[in-house]
Every structure is written in structure tokens, then in C-alpha cells.
Design an enzyme around this catalytic site. Structure first.
Site, PDB file in Angstrom:
ATOM      1  N   ASP A  18      -4.169   0.090  -9.927  1.00  0.00           N
ATOM      2  CA  ASP A  18      -3.129  -0.749  -9.317  1.00  0.00           C
ATOM      3  C   ASP A  18      -3.805  -1.723  -8.365  1.00  0.00           C
ATOM      4  O   ASP A  18      -4.954  -1.528  -7.963  1.00  0.00           O
ATOM      5  CB  ASP A  18      -2.100   0.105  -8.558  1.00  0.00           C
ATOM      6  N   SER A  19      -3.055  -2.728  -7.951  1.00  0.00           N
ATOM      7  CA  SER A  19      -3.594  -3.672  -6.973  1.00  0.00           C
ATOM      8  C   SER A  19      -3.797  -3.021  -5.602  1.00  0.00           C
ATOM      9  O   SER A  19      -4.534  -3.551  -4.781  1.00  0.00           O
ATOM     10  CB  SER A  19      -2.636  -4.862  -6.846  1.00  0.00           C
ATOM     11  N   GLY A  51       0.846  -9.971  -6.864  1.00  0.00           N
ATOM     12  CA  GLY A  51       2.158 -10.528  -7.242  1.00  0.00           C
ATOM     13  C   GLY A  51       2.349 -11.991  -6.939  1.00  0.00           C
ATOM     14  O   GLY A  51       3.215 -12.647  -7.502  1.00  0.00           O
ATOM     15  N   CYS A  81       0.351  -1.077 -12.472  1.00  0.00           N
ATOM     16  CA  CYS A  81       0.765  -2.229 -11.677  1.00  0.00           C
ATOM     17  C   CYS A  81       1.554  -3.139 -12.617  1.00  0.00           C
ATOM     18  O   CYS A  81       1.058  -3.515 -13.681  1.00  0.00           O
ATOM     19  CB  CYS A  81      -0.475  -2.957 -11.153  1.00  0.00           C
ATOM     20  N   ASN A  82       2.770  -3.479 -12.230  1.00  0.00           N
ATOM     21  CA  ASN A  82       3.603  -4.301 -13.101  1.00  0.00           C
ATOM     22  C   ASN A  82       3.005  -5.693 -13.296  1.00  0.00           C
ATOM     23  O   ASN A  82       2.999  -6.218 -14.408  1.00  0.00           O
ATOM     24  CB  ASN A  82       5.005  -4.427 -12.510  1.00  0.00           C
ATOM     25  N   GLU A 161       5.270  -1.084   2.419  1.00  0.00           N
ATOM     26  CA  GLU A 161       3.962  -0.842   3.051  1.00  0.00           C
ATOM     27  C   GLU A 161       4.113  -0.568   4.549  1.00  0.00           C
ATOM     28  O   GLU A 161       3.345   0.185   5.132  1.00  0.00           O
ATOM     29  CB  GLU A 161       3.040  -2.038   2.821  1.00  0.00           C
ATOM     30  N   CYS A 197       8.425  -3.159 -10.038  1.00  0.00           N
ATOM     31  CA  CYS A 197       7.278  -3.255  -9.129  1.00  0.00           C
ATOM     32  C   CYS A 197       7.021  -1.860  -8.583  1.00  0.00           C
ATOM     33  O   CYS A 197       7.965  -1.122  -8.273  1.00  0.00           O
ATOM     34  CB  CYS A 197       7.594  -4.227  -7.992  1.00  0.00           C
ATOM     35  N   HIS A 199       6.172  -0.787  -5.793  1.00  0.00           N
ATOM     36  CA  HIS A 199       6.625  -0.467  -4.440  1.00  0.00           C
ATOM     37  C   HIS A 199       8.115  -0.156  -4.357  1.00  0.00           C
ATOM     38  O   HIS A 199       8.564   0.458  -3.403  1.00  0.00           O
ATOM     39  CB  HIS A 199       6.341  -1.635  -3.497  1.00  0.00           C
TER      40      HIS A 199
HETATM   41  N1  DGL Z   1       1.499  -3.398  -7.651  1.00  0.00           N
HETATM   42  C1  DGL Z   1       2.207  -4.649  -7.695  1.00  0.00           C
HETATM   43  C2  DGL Z   1       3.221  -4.615  -8.857  1.00  0.00           C
HETATM   44  O1  DGL Z   1       3.661  -3.571  -9.309  1.00  0.00           O
HETATM   45  C3  DGL Z   1       2.900  -4.968  -6.377  1.00  0.00           C
HETATM   46  C4  DGL Z   1       1.942  -5.334  -5.270  1.00  0.00           C
HETATM   47  C5  DGL Z   1       1.192  -6.615  -5.503  1.00  0.00           C
HETATM   48  O2  DGL Z   1       1.790  -7.710  -5.475  1.00  0.00           O
HETATM   49  O3  DGL Z   1      -0.017  -6.530  -5.723  1.00  0.00           O
HETATM   50  O4  DGL Z   1       3.600  -5.649  -9.336  1.00  0.00           O
END
Ligand code: DGL
Length: 280
Positions: A18-19, A51, A81-82, A161, A197, A199
Site C-alpha cells: 500500500d502507499s 491519491g 491500495c485502490n 490518519e 479507498c 482509509h
Molecule cells: N491507499 C490509498 C488508496 O487506497 C489512499 C492513500 C493515498 O492516497 O495514498 O487509494
């Protein structure tokens, strides 16, 4: 001849990328579904957020992260990560051969199509995921009669976060994003909402209050975990030695913050010493 048993080989892990810490919501679902497996999770915290970045940059970062995880001998790679799933999957699949690569968008789209009665489906995600249209396309491939309304909800990332999951700020922002999508009283309002997403499941309470009790809320974490389970079984890659499962955590920056914020996402305490700093 020695009577020593050959050294036990450690089981091949499942790579999860993931990011940042958001994908820990997917890791939580994966460990619940596959408690005996080993996982190596990489959060690219040095380059978060994905994102708001261009598709080319996200695709390049995602490929680097996938290659780094491949070096750990993973038997399967989950792009948790989406935003990365929406633009990075084809290049990762091409580069990381012989290892199943599973994103979160396809399982989320399938769950949404199965949950929706009317075919009127809303998606909230990062700007990048909405702009790229991957959820819209995946839903329409499965259900060509669907009407998809996708909208960015970037402040949810910051709220999750910051730990502001509940309370007036979360409620106000959820209302701000979601009421316009769900206000139609003529029957055309969506009956299903995809949390597109990593989060957003953290804000499930505020989101539920904003959309009302009748809307089906789809969180792709559980469906992704079920899809990983099915693909491992089909490929004969399931761990069979009966040992305990485990998690190895890697981050590209800020191990202390990863541990502190990540503990909430994984719903278990993470010590900063557990988080290894890696460079991509
Ligand atoms: N993990 C990212 C997603 O699911 C959200 C956080 C980001 O923007 O990196 O899209």
C-alpha cells in the site's frame, strides 16, 4: 548419513503493498481469513499519498514496490491500495511473472454488483482512483445495466490518519461528501456505496450516519481476502505445514509514525521496533 532433519524452510509469504498504513485494513482482513499464512507488508510512507499523484507516477512507484516485495520470495502479491490497483496492475502483472497479483478494485466491484438491487451504485475514493475510472469500468463490465456515481472524498484520508474517525468533524465531512450523492427522493439514489479507498473503513460509523441504514456499504478488504484465499487454493499455494502465521512490516519512511497510526488501522499494537525501514 546424518540423522538430522533438513533445515526447515520458512514458508513463502504473501506480499501486501500500500502507499502507507491504509492497506493495514486489508492486511487485517487477510490475517483473519488466512491465519496460518506469513505476510510481508510494505507501506510506501516516503511517497504517500498516491491519491493526488498522476497515474504515471503511481504506476512507477507501484512497480518499484512490487519488485521490492518480489525479492522477499512472495508466492502471491496483493495490491492493497485502490489508487495503485487502479493504474498499476497491468504493468505489475507483466513484470512479476508466475505470482498471482490481486488488486482491491475487482473484488470490490464484484461485491458491489452482488449487493446492489437497483444497479445504482456510488463509489467514493481518492481523486486518482475516481479520475482513472477503474471502479466505474469494473462495475460496468460485471453489470452493464449499472449506473455508477463516483466521487472523491480526499479529506477522509487525513481524518483516518489523525484518528478523527468519530465525532462532529467526521460527521460533518461525511455529510458534505455523501448527502449530495444520496439526496434524491425519486428512487434514483444509490442503494450501494463502495468504500474505494483503504482509509475509508475507518470512518464507517460517520459514513453510515450520512447515508442512512438502508444503503449497502461495501468494503473491499473482506472480498479481497476471500479472493486471495480462493486463488491460493486454486493454485495449490496454501500453506499446509500447520505452523503459526506471522506478519513482517516494512516502511519506506517514519517507522514510529507507521507504528503509531498503523496500530489503529490493524487494530493491534505495533511497536516501532517491529517496522523495518527499506529503500525502494
Ligand atoms: N491507499 C490509498 C488508496 O487506497 C489512499 C492513500 C493515498 O492516497 O495514498 O487509494
Amino acid at each position: 548419513l546424518s540423522n538430522c532433519a533438513p533445515p526447515a524452510r520458512s514458508p513463502r509469504p504473501i506480499g501486501v503493498f500500500d502507499s502507507g498504513v491504509g492497506g493495514l485494513t486489508v492486511l487485517k482482513a487477510l490475517t483473519a481469513q488466512l491465519p496460518r499464512e506469513h505476510f510481508v507488508y510494505l507501506g510506501d510512507t516516503a511517497r504517500l499519498p498516491y491519491g493526488t499523484k498522476s497515474p504515471e507516477t503511481v504506476a512507477r512507484y507501484s512497480l518499484q514496490a512490487a519488485e521490492a516485495l518480489a525479492d522477499y520470495g512472495v508466492k502471491c502479491l496483493v495490491i492493497a491500495c485502490n489508487t495503485a490497483s487502479s493504474v498499476g496492475l497491468p504493468a505489475i502483472r507483466e513484470r512479476i511473472e508466475n505470482v498471482p497479483v490481486i488488486g482491491v478494485i475487482e473484488p470490490g466491484a464484484q461485491a458491489a454488483c452482488a449487493a446492489s438491487r437497483t444497479g445504482n451504485i456510488a463509489v467514493i475514493a481518492t481523486e486518482g482512483t475516481v479520475r482513472g475510472g477503474a471502479y466505474q469500468q469494473a462495475i460496468l463490465r460485471i453489470r452493464p445495466d449499472a449506473r455508477v456515481n463516483a466521487s472523491p472524498a480526499p479529506l477522509f484520508v487525513a481524518l483516518a490518519e489523525e484518528g478523527l474517525n468519530e465525532g462532529p468533524i467526521a460527521n460533518d465531512i461525511a455529510t458534505h461528501y455523501l448527502r449530495p450523492m444520496f439526496c434524491a427522493s425519486d428512487g434514483s439514489a444509490p442503494d450501494t456505496l463502495v468504500l474505494g479507498c483503504t482509509h475509508f473503513p475507518m470512518l464507517a460509523g460517520a459514513i453510515r450516519r450520512a447515508v442512512g441504514a438502508s444503503v449497502q456499504i461495501v468494503d473491499s478488504a473482506a472480498t479481497t481476502a476471500a479472493s486471495v484465499d480462493a486463488q491460493l487454493r486454486a493454485a495449490g499455494l496454501m500453506r499446509t505445514d500447520g505452523g503459526d502465521g506471522g506478519i513482517r512490516l516494512l516502511a519506506t519512511d517514519g517507522c514510529e509514525r507507521f507504528a503509531r497510526v498503523g496500530s489503529r488501522f490493524l487494530e493491534r499494537s505495533i511497536s516501532p521496533d517491529e517496522v523495518e525501514l527499506v529503500d525502494l
